[in-house]
Each structure stands twice: as structure tokens, then as C-alpha cells.
Design an enzyme around this catalytic site. Structure first.
Site, PDB file in Angstrom:
ATOM      1  N   TRP A  44       0.933  -1.221   0.029  1.00 26.89           N
ATOM      2  CA  TRP A  44      -0.169  -0.058  -0.135  1.00 26.89           C
ATOM      3  C   TRP A  44       0.862   1.408  -0.096  1.00 26.89           C
ATOM      4  CZ3 TRP A  44      -0.248   3.798   4.005  1.00 26.89           C
ATOM      5  CH2 TRP A  44      -1.289   4.853   3.645  1.00 26.89           C
ATOM      6  N   LYS A  74      -7.116   2.721  -1.963  1.00 27.61           N
ATOM      7  CA  LYS A  74      -7.598   3.526  -1.012  1.00 27.61           C
ATOM      8  C   LYS A  74      -8.398   4.753  -1.695  1.00 27.61           C
ATOM      9  CE  LYS A  74      -6.407   5.462   3.474  1.00 27.61           C
ATOM     10  NZ  LYS A  74      -5.178   5.537   4.547  1.00 27.61           N
TER      11      LYS A  74
END
Length: 417
Positions: free
Chosen positions: A186, A227
Site C-alpha cells: 500500500w 484507498k
């Protein structure tokens, strides 16, 4: 009647009740026992890690100052061991790169190596916990707004090298434990205000990931996480849901669904069936968003229940890896682990106890009334008695008994930090 006998008796009644609609509760418990949940090491210390003594940056934030935060690797491990002792079933441990055993020395992230995690590998073997891993792009002087999508080649290559090294560490973990280590990627990359270069940044991110994932490492599996936005990065996120949906589908890469990374009105369970058509596996990061990605402790709410019901309905429990991802510093951190893990287990179990065969028959026959009626009646079946027996069978606290255990640990251990 002793409490153990009451739990056993209640379970026998529940077992008969479920058997009447074609559900074998013993089989459901056996599946739950073999469904690992990856605990997140960063709940112990509010995502501080051991690289420096600085707080978070890069689009994420922990709030609260409850006493007893773990300050060393030994304290993190001690907390995790205690948490694991209160949980039935199989737990793994998910480690961020900043939790390396650096021996008090600064090791920059493009220099991190297997040796910095050998003590974790040895510890995992000694306590019987398999490890998962994460690269760490936030909280570094070179983090800024952009890492793998940075137009500056020097910065971008720094993060490419970091992530390559993390994959090799994960491969060493997987080899040592005889089971693939799941490594999550991420990156916070995004911008606070309007950009005219969306396509350029996404081209750079895709190219960086292609280079990172080109190395074949047989003992680990990579996944990438989308996200919606980050704090200070509100206008544009490079690695959005639409970006990673296309990327994972075309590259056949595991997709990470974090339940806090989408619009508050979206139900992440809706993504499951579509993604499973095009990606090999899913990684689930289970948290509880309040006003978006606030990473509150997971509870047994509709969103979490829906997610695991959809996984089971899609016959995909073997294609979905389960991990927790929240960091609440406002309450007892050990308690947060137990609440979140037990809530996740309850949701998995309730999904396994759904009378799916009958429901599918009703749907195939166009019996909409019967399907809806059974779905509603299933909500009040004695699922709690099955979960209590699951814990009793595995010799861990049943019901609220874990509260006293955690209070004692706080008195004896965390309150003295």
C-alpha cells in the site's frame, strides 16, 4: 450445573436446531478453526515501529493516548503472545517493515534485508505463528506526497528498491514457515489539491509495480491495496479502486480489500463476486470506518457480516486471506485485539452457518418469499451457543471472561510501562 456443562448443553440444542435446516455445526467449527486471521502488529504500539521514535505521516493517523503502548520488539511480542493465548483457532502475525530488528542502528528502507527480520522468523517458529508482511512507504523523509508514482526518478527508484527488498524478506519468511507469506503493498501516493497529471502518475505507479513484481519469488504472494484518499491527500489518490481493479485483473495479482478505504455508503461485500472473476485471490483488511477510514476496532456489524457471507456464498474462503487493520490508541490495546478478532471469527462462523443449500434452491425455483423468510429466520438461530462451544473446545475464555484476563495483564504488565 457447571458453566461448562451449560455451554455443552446449549451447543447440543443449537446443533439440533441447525441440523434441521441442513447445517452441520461440527463441520462449521472445524472450518473456522482452520481459517487463519492475521493479527496486525501495529495495534500494539500505534504504528510507531522501531526505525525511529516518530509518529505517523503520509495520509494516516492514530488517535488516543491510552497508557501501556509497547515500546520494544520484546514488548510487542509479549503482547502478541498474550493475545494469541486468549484466541481459539489459528492466528498469523502481519508485520510492517518498520518493525525490523535493527539493533539500535538506523537502516534506511532501501537497505533493509532478511537479517533484520531473522529474529521475527525465529520467534514465529518458536510460538507457532506464521508471518505476513508489508512494505512501508509512509513516515520517511522521502515519502512526501508521492512514492512509487513520483516523477523524480531518484525518489521513485528508492521506493522500488525498498519494495523489492520487502518481497525478498517475505519470501524468506514463507520459506522458513513452509507456507507462503502474504505481502501487502500500500502506498499513500496522492495530492491534496487538483492535479492535471492523473494519467501520468498512474502510468508511473503501474510501471513501478510491474518492475517490483517481475521478480519470481515462490514462497510469498503479493497483494496491492486501494484507498479512497488520505489525510492531506484529499483530492487525488493514484492507487484508487478503479486503478487497482484494472491492474490486478490484467496482471493477475491479489487484490487487497480494506473495509475502511471506500465511500462510507459503499458495502465492500459488493466488490467480492466481481473481483473474484478476474483476480486470483483476495486479501481482506478488516476494520471499522466511522466517517471514512478511521480504523476503529472491528465489531460484528452488518458490513463485516455481509463481507464474509459473500465470501462463503461465492465458495471463496480458500481464495480469501483474512487480516485485521485498525489502530485504536484510545482504549486498552490488548482488548482491541480480542474484540476485533472475535468479531471477525463470529462473522465467519455465522456465514458458515447460513443454510445456503436451501436458500439456493429457493432462489433457483423463484421462491422469493421463502428465500427472504429463511434469511430473516436465520438471524435468530442460536449462533452464539456455537461460538461459545468453539471457544470452550479450544480452551480459551468463553463469553466475557476474557475481560478479566486482560484487566489482569494490564495490572501486571502494560500499566508498568
Amino acid at each position: 450445573m457447571k458453566r461448562e456443562e451449560q455451554i455443552q448443553k446449549s451447543y447440543e440444542i443449537a446443533k439440533e436446531r441447525y441440523a434441521a435446516i441442513g447445517i452441520n455445526t461440527d463441520e462449521a467449527i472445524a472450518k473456522l478453526e482452520k481459517t487463519p486471521i492475521s493479527l496486525h502488529c501495529w495495534q500494539t504500539d500505534d504504528v510507531m515501529g522501531f526505525e525511529s521514535n516518530k509518529g505517523l505521516s503520509g495520509g494516516i493517523q492514530t488517535t488516543g493516548n491510552y497508557p501501556g503502548r509497547a515500546r520494544t520488539i520484546d514488548e510487542v511480542r509479549k503482547d502478541i503472545e498474550f493475545v494469541n493465548s486468549l484466541l481459539a483457532g489459528e492466528q498469523r502475525l502481519n508485520i510492517h517493515e518498520i518493525y525490523g530488528d535493527f539493533g539500535g542502528k538506523f537502516v534506511d528502507r532501501d537497505q533493509v534485508d532478511v537479517e533484520h527480520f531473522q529474529s521475527w522468523i525465529d520467534w514465529g517458529k518458536s510460538v507457532g505463528m506464521k508471518l505476513d508482511f508489508n512494505s512501508t512507504s509512509f513516515g520517511h523523509p522521502k515519502s512526501g506526497d508521492l512514492s512509487l508514482a513520483n516523477p523524480n526518478a531518484d525518489i521513485r527508484n528508492f521506493w522500488i528498491e525498498h519494495t523489492k527488498r520487502c518481497r525478498r524478506i517475505a519470501d524468506a519468511m514463507g520459506k522458513a514457515q513452509g507456507d507462503p507469506c502474504i505481502m501487502n503493498i500500500w502506498v499513500h501516493d496522492g495530492l491534496k489539491d487538483i492535479t492535471v497529471e492523473r494519467k501520468r502518475y498512474r502510468e508511473l505507479l503501474a510501471a513501478s509495480l510491474d518492475e517490483i513484481l517481475s521478480e519470481q519469488l515462490p514462497n510469498m504472494k503479493s497483494c496491492v491495496e486501494a484507498k479512497l484518499f488520505g489525510i492531506g491527500l484529499e483530492s487525488f489518490t493514484v492507487g484508487s479502486h478503479d486503478f487497482y481493479t484494472g491492474y490486478c485483473a490484467t496482471r493477475k495479482v491479489m487484490y487487497t480489500l480494506d473495509t475502511g478505504h471506500y465511500e462510507p455508503t459503499e458495502n465492500v461485500s459488493d466488490f467480492v463476486s466481481s473481483l473474484l472473476l478476474y483476480v486470483p485471490e483476495l486479501m481482506l483488511h478488516v476494520s471499522r470506518p466511522i466517517r471514512w477510514d478511521s480504523d476503529h476496532v472491528t465489531i460484528m456489524n452488518d458490513q463485516t457480516l455481509d463481507l464474509f457471507k459473500e465470501i462463503v456464498r461465492a465458495d471463496a474462503l480458500d481464495r480469501a486471506h483474512i487480516g485485521l487493520d485498525y489502530f485504536d490508541a484510545s482504549i486498552n490495546r490488548i482488548g482491541a485485539y480480542i474484540i476485533g478478532t472475535r468479531a471477525t471469527q463470529k462473522c465467519v462462523l455465522q456465514a458458515l452457518l447460513e443454510p445456503l443449500q436451501i436458500l439456493r434452491q429457493y432462489e433457483d425455483n423463484g421462491q422469493g418469499f421463502e428465500r427472504l423468510a429463511l434469511l430473516e429466520e436465520a438471524k435468530s438461530l442460536p449462533f452464539g451457543a456455537v461460538y461459545d462451544y468453539f471457544n470452550l473446545k479450544n480452551n480459551v475464555p468463553v463469553g466475557e471472561d476474557f475481560i478479566a484476563c486482560i484487566q489482569q495483564y494490564e495490572k501486571d504488565v502494560t500499566s508498568k510501562r
